[in-house]
Design a protein around this motif. Structure first.
Motif, PDB file in Angstrom:
ATOM      1  N   VAL A   1       0.837  -1.203   0.000  1.00 34.62           N
ATOM      2  CA  VAL A   1       0.000   0.000   0.000  1.00 34.62           C
ATOM      3  C   VAL A   1       0.872   1.253   0.000  1.00 34.62           C
ATOM      4  CG1 VAL A   1      -1.691   1.331   1.326  1.00 34.62           C
ATOM      5  CG2 VAL A   1      -1.943  -1.159   1.127  1.00 34.62           C
ATOM      6  N   VAL A   2       1.904   1.265   0.833  1.00 28.91           N
ATOM      7  CA  VAL A   2       2.797   2.424   0.909  1.00 28.91           C
ATOM      8  C   VAL A   2       3.502   2.650  -0.423  1.00 28.91           C
ATOM      9  CG1 VAL A   2       4.893   3.336   1.991  1.00 28.91           C
ATOM     10  CG2 VAL A   2       3.127   2.244   3.398  1.00 28.91           C
ATOM     11  N   ALA A   3       3.983   1.582  -1.052  1.00 27.77           N
ATOM     12  CA  ALA A   3       4.686   1.710  -2.328  1.00 27.77           C
ATOM     13  C   ALA A   3       3.754   2.223  -3.422  1.00 27.77           C
ATOM     14  CB  ALA A   3       5.288   0.364  -2.728  1.00 27.77           C
ATOM     15  N   ALA A   4       2.534   1.698  -3.466  1.00 27.13           N
ATOM     16  CA  ALA A   4       1.579   2.141  -4.484  1.00 27.13           C
ATOM     17  C   ALA A   4       1.223   3.609  -4.287  1.00 27.13           C
ATOM     18  CB  ALA A   4       0.324   1.266  -4.430  1.00 27.13           C
TER      19      ALA A   4
ATOM     20  N   HIS B   1       3.108   5.887  -2.892  1.00 28.19           N
ATOM     21  CA  HIS B   1       4.278   6.707  -3.208  1.00 28.19           C
ATOM     22  C   HIS B   1       4.299   7.057  -4.695  1.00 28.19           C
ATOM     23  CE1 HIS B   1       8.353   8.247  -3.351  1.00 28.19           C
ATOM     24  NE2 HIS B   1       8.631   7.369  -4.302  1.00 28.19           N
ATOM     25  N   LYS B   2       4.069   6.084  -5.558  1.00 31.47           N
ATOM     26  CA  LYS B   2       4.060   6.339  -7.005  1.00 31.47           C
ATOM     27  C   LYS B   2       2.939   7.297  -7.383  1.00 31.47           C
ATOM     28  CE  LYS B   2       3.946   2.037  -8.374  1.00 31.47           C
ATOM     29  NZ  LYS B   2       3.938   0.887  -9.316  1.00 31.47           N
ATOM     30  N   LEU B   3       1.743   7.051  -6.826  1.00 32.19           N
ATOM     31  CA  LEU B   3       0.597   7.902  -7.149  1.00 32.19           C
ATOM     32  C   LEU B   3       0.824   9.325  -6.652  1.00 32.19           C
ATOM     33  CD1 LEU B   3      -2.294   8.381  -8.131  1.00 32.19           C
ATOM     34  CD2 LEU B   3      -3.101   7.463  -5.936  1.00 32.19           C
ATOM     35  N   ALA B   4       1.285   9.477  -5.416  1.00 31.16           N
ATOM     36  CA  ALA B   4       1.472  10.810  -4.844  1.00 31.16           C
ATOM     37  C   ALA B   4       2.552  11.592  -5.589  1.00 31.16           C
ATOM     38  CB  ALA B   4       1.846  10.684  -3.363  1.00 31.16           C
ATOM     39  N   THR B   5       3.594  10.907  -6.048  1.00 30.65           N
ATOM     40  CA  THR B   5       4.658  11.577  -6.802  1.00 30.65           C
ATOM     41  C   THR B   5       4.099  12.165  -8.091  1.00 30.65           C
ATOM     42  OG1 THR B   5       6.363  10.113  -5.899  1.00 30.65           O
ATOM     43  CG2 THR B   5       6.876  11.265  -7.951  1.00 30.65           C
ATOM     44  N   LEU B   6       3.278  11.381  -8.791  1.00 29.97           N
ATOM     45  CA  LEU B   6       2.698  11.875 -10.040  1.00 29.97           C
ATOM     46  C   LEU B   6       1.674  12.971  -9.777  1.00 29.97           C
ATOM     47  CD1 LEU B   6       3.088  11.362 -13.009  1.00 29.97           C
ATOM     48  CD2 LEU B   6       1.217   9.713 -12.944  1.00 29.97           C
ATOM     49  N   GLU B   7       0.911  12.847  -8.696  1.00 27.27           N
ATOM     50  CA  GLU B   7      -0.062  13.892  -8.356  1.00 27.27           C
ATOM     51  C   GLU B   7       0.638  15.211  -8.038  1.00 27.27           C
ATOM     52  OE1 GLU B   7      -3.896  11.444  -6.591  1.00 27.27           O
ATOM     53  OE2 GLU B   7      -2.210  11.851  -5.252  1.00 27.27           O
TER      54      GLU B   7
ATOM     55  N   ALA C   1       1.648  15.134 -17.698  1.00 23.91           N
ATOM     56  CA  ALA C   1       1.858  13.727 -17.361  1.00 23.91           C
ATOM     57  C   ALA C   1       0.958  12.877 -18.244  1.00 23.91           C
ATOM     58  CB  ALA C   1       1.546  13.467 -15.891  1.00 23.91           C
ATOM     59  N   ASP C   2       1.408  11.674 -18.524  1.00 25.00           N
ATOM     60  CA  ASP C   2       0.623  10.750 -19.333  1.00 25.00           C
ATOM     61  C   ASP C   2      -0.612  10.320 -18.538  1.00 25.00           C
ATOM     62  OD1 ASP C   2       0.346   8.844 -21.661  1.00 25.00           O
ATOM     63  OD2 ASP C   2       0.436   7.426 -19.994  1.00 25.00           O
ATOM     64  N   ALA C   3      -1.787  10.534 -19.114  1.00 26.26           N
ATOM     65  CA  ALA C   3      -3.025  10.243 -18.386  1.00 26.26           C
ATOM     66  C   ALA C   3      -3.144   8.761 -18.068  1.00 26.26           C
ATOM     67  CB  ALA C   3      -4.228  10.706 -19.211  1.00 26.26           C
ATOM     68  N   ALA C   4      -2.716   7.908 -18.990  1.00 27.15           N
ATOM     69  CA  ALA C   4      -2.819   6.469 -18.756  1.00 27.15           C
ATOM     70  C   ALA C   4      -1.927   6.039 -17.595  1.00 27.15           C
ATOM     71  CB  ALA C   4      -2.457   5.709 -20.029  1.00 27.15           C
ATOM     72  N   GLN C   5      -0.744   6.632 -17.503  1.00 28.82           N
ATOM     73  CA  GLN C   5       0.156   6.291 -16.397  1.00 28.82           C
ATOM     74  C   GLN C   5      -0.408   6.772 -15.077  1.00 28.82           C
ATOM     75  OE1 GLN C   5       3.860   8.499 -15.956  1.00 28.82           O
ATOM     76  NE2 GLN C   5       4.962   6.604 -15.519  1.00 28.82           N
ATOM     77  N   TRP C   6      -0.943   7.980 -15.060  1.00 29.82           N
ATOM     78  CA  TRP C   6      -1.541   8.530 -13.835  1.00 29.82           C
ATOM     79  C   TRP C   6      -2.675   7.635 -13.344  1.00 29.82           C
ATOM     80  CZ3 TRP C   6      -6.009  12.176 -14.932  1.00 29.82           C
ATOM     81  CH2 TRP C   6      -6.715  12.463 -13.760  1.00 29.82           C
ATOM     82  N   LYS C   7      -3.556   7.229 -14.255  1.00 28.77           N
ATOM     83  CA  LYS C   7      -4.683   6.398 -13.843  1.00 28.77           C
ATOM     84  C   LYS C   7      -4.237   4.981 -13.500  1.00 28.77           C
ATOM     85  CE  LYS C   7      -7.803   7.647 -13.002  1.00 28.77           C
ATOM     86  NZ  LYS C   7      -8.138   8.369 -11.740  1.00 28.77           N
ATOM     87  N   ARG C   8      -3.132   4.519 -14.105  1.00 28.43           N
ATOM     88  CA  ARG C   8      -2.616   3.203 -13.732  1.00 28.43           C
ATOM     89  C   ARG C   8      -2.149   3.220 -12.285  1.00 28.43           C
ATOM     90  NH1 ARG C   8       1.052   2.776 -17.208  1.00 28.43           N
ATOM     91  NH2 ARG C   8       2.956   3.071 -16.003  1.00 28.43           N
ATOM     92  N   TYR C   9      -1.472   4.300 -11.880  1.00 30.64           N
ATOM     93  CA  TYR C   9      -1.027   4.411 -10.484  1.00 30.64           C
ATOM     94  C   TYR C   9      -2.220   4.546  -9.535  1.00 30.64           C
ATOM     95  CZ  TYR C   9       3.791   5.078 -12.121  1.00 30.64           C
ATOM     96  OH  TYR C   9       5.022   4.916 -12.685  1.00 30.64           O
ATOM     97  N   ASP C  10      -3.233   5.268  -9.976  1.00 31.62           N
ATOM     98  CA  ASP C  10      -4.453   5.401  -9.178  1.00 31.62           C
ATOM     99  C   ASP C  10      -5.090   4.027  -8.971  1.00 31.62           C
ATOM    100  OD1 ASP C  10      -6.774   7.689  -8.462  1.00 31.62           O
ATOM    101  OD2 ASP C  10      -7.572   5.735  -9.037  1.00 31.62           O
TER     102      ASP C  10
END
Length: 245
Positions: free
Chosen positions: A111-114, A116-122, A131-140
């Motif tokens: 959960v923490v790792a997931a 971290h990726k999402l918060a960095t992109l946000e 930012a690439d929308a597909a990558q952002w939503k993949r992290y979400d």
């Protein structure tokens, strides 16, 4: 989104996966007619294989089978978005309670790792970076899946993934990013997971999902994809005097 391709993937499975991803990510727009001849050139498989893939997508609510008229990407509407959101919430809130109760240290790390990726992109999006929308939503997607990963039911996880993808399609079509509000809710969900506070997480999830729906509806970004009402054909005007004598 569809599962990743495997080394023993058949042409039919590959076509299904690619078409599904194109629908979910908005590359095939809502309401678009899916002509088999055109799709055959795009996806490189036989018409029979395409038809099987499209019927499979129709059972998931992503494609419409229109009888003799062929296939079309499922339309979008505020009413349907709200129904999809309620289904997602029903599944996710139930899964969160089970996952928080059973999650171990490895689950916490996921959960923490997931997050971290999402918060960095946000943070990059909030700073105005592209930012690439597909990558952002993949992290979400990965973060929300990580929250419920310990729920103990593969059937629940599979059903949730399908519901999430229908919700995701609306987000991709509307290109929605609610800014700091969504990022703060994600951070709060992380805190809930670490504290095992499922009731608070469920309240945040409802605000999170319903807030997204209302943001999209109020912005009117679904309007360009709404089905156009059919106009009845007008009868030919009659000649004065009742016609030929």
């Amino acid at each position: 989104m569809a599962p990743a391709a495997g080394s023993d993937e058949t042409p039919g499975e590959a076509a299904y996966r690619r078409i599904r991803a194109d629908v979910v990510l908005g590359r095939l727009a809502p309401g678009r007619k899916l002509g088999l001849d055109g799709l055959r050139g795009t996806y490189g498989v036989a018409i029979g294989t395409l038809r099987e893939a499209l019927f499979r997508l129709a059972t998931e609510g992503l494609v419409l089978a229109e009888g003799q008229r062929g296939f079309a990407v499922a339309p979008v509407s505020p009413e349907d978005f709200r129904e999809v959101a309620e289904l997602r919430l029903l599944l996710e809130c139930h899964a969160v309670a089970a996952s928080f109760a059973a999650g171990d240290l490895d689950w916490e790390g996921g959960v923490v790792a997931a997050h971290h990726k999402l918060a960095t992109l946000e943070r990059r999006l909030l700073a105005g970076e592209k930012a690439d929308a597909a990558q952002w939503k993949r992290y979400d997607r990965e973060f929300h899946q990580a929250l419920i990963a310990a729920c103990g039911s593969e059937t629940l996880l599979e059903t949730y993934a399908a519901a999430y993808d229908r919700f995701l399609r609306y987000q991709m079509v509307a290109v929605v990013f609610r800014g700091a509000a969504a990022a703060e809710q994600h951070a709060a969900l992380l805190d809930c997971a670490l504290a095992r506070d499922a009731p608070r997480a469920q309240r945040i999830l409802r605000d999170h999902v319903e807030g997204c729906v209302e943001h999209v509806v109020q912005a009117g970004t679904l309007a360009p994809f709404a089905p156009r009402p059919r106009v009845a054909a007008q009868a030919a005007p009659r000649r004065a005097g009742g016609g030929a004598r």
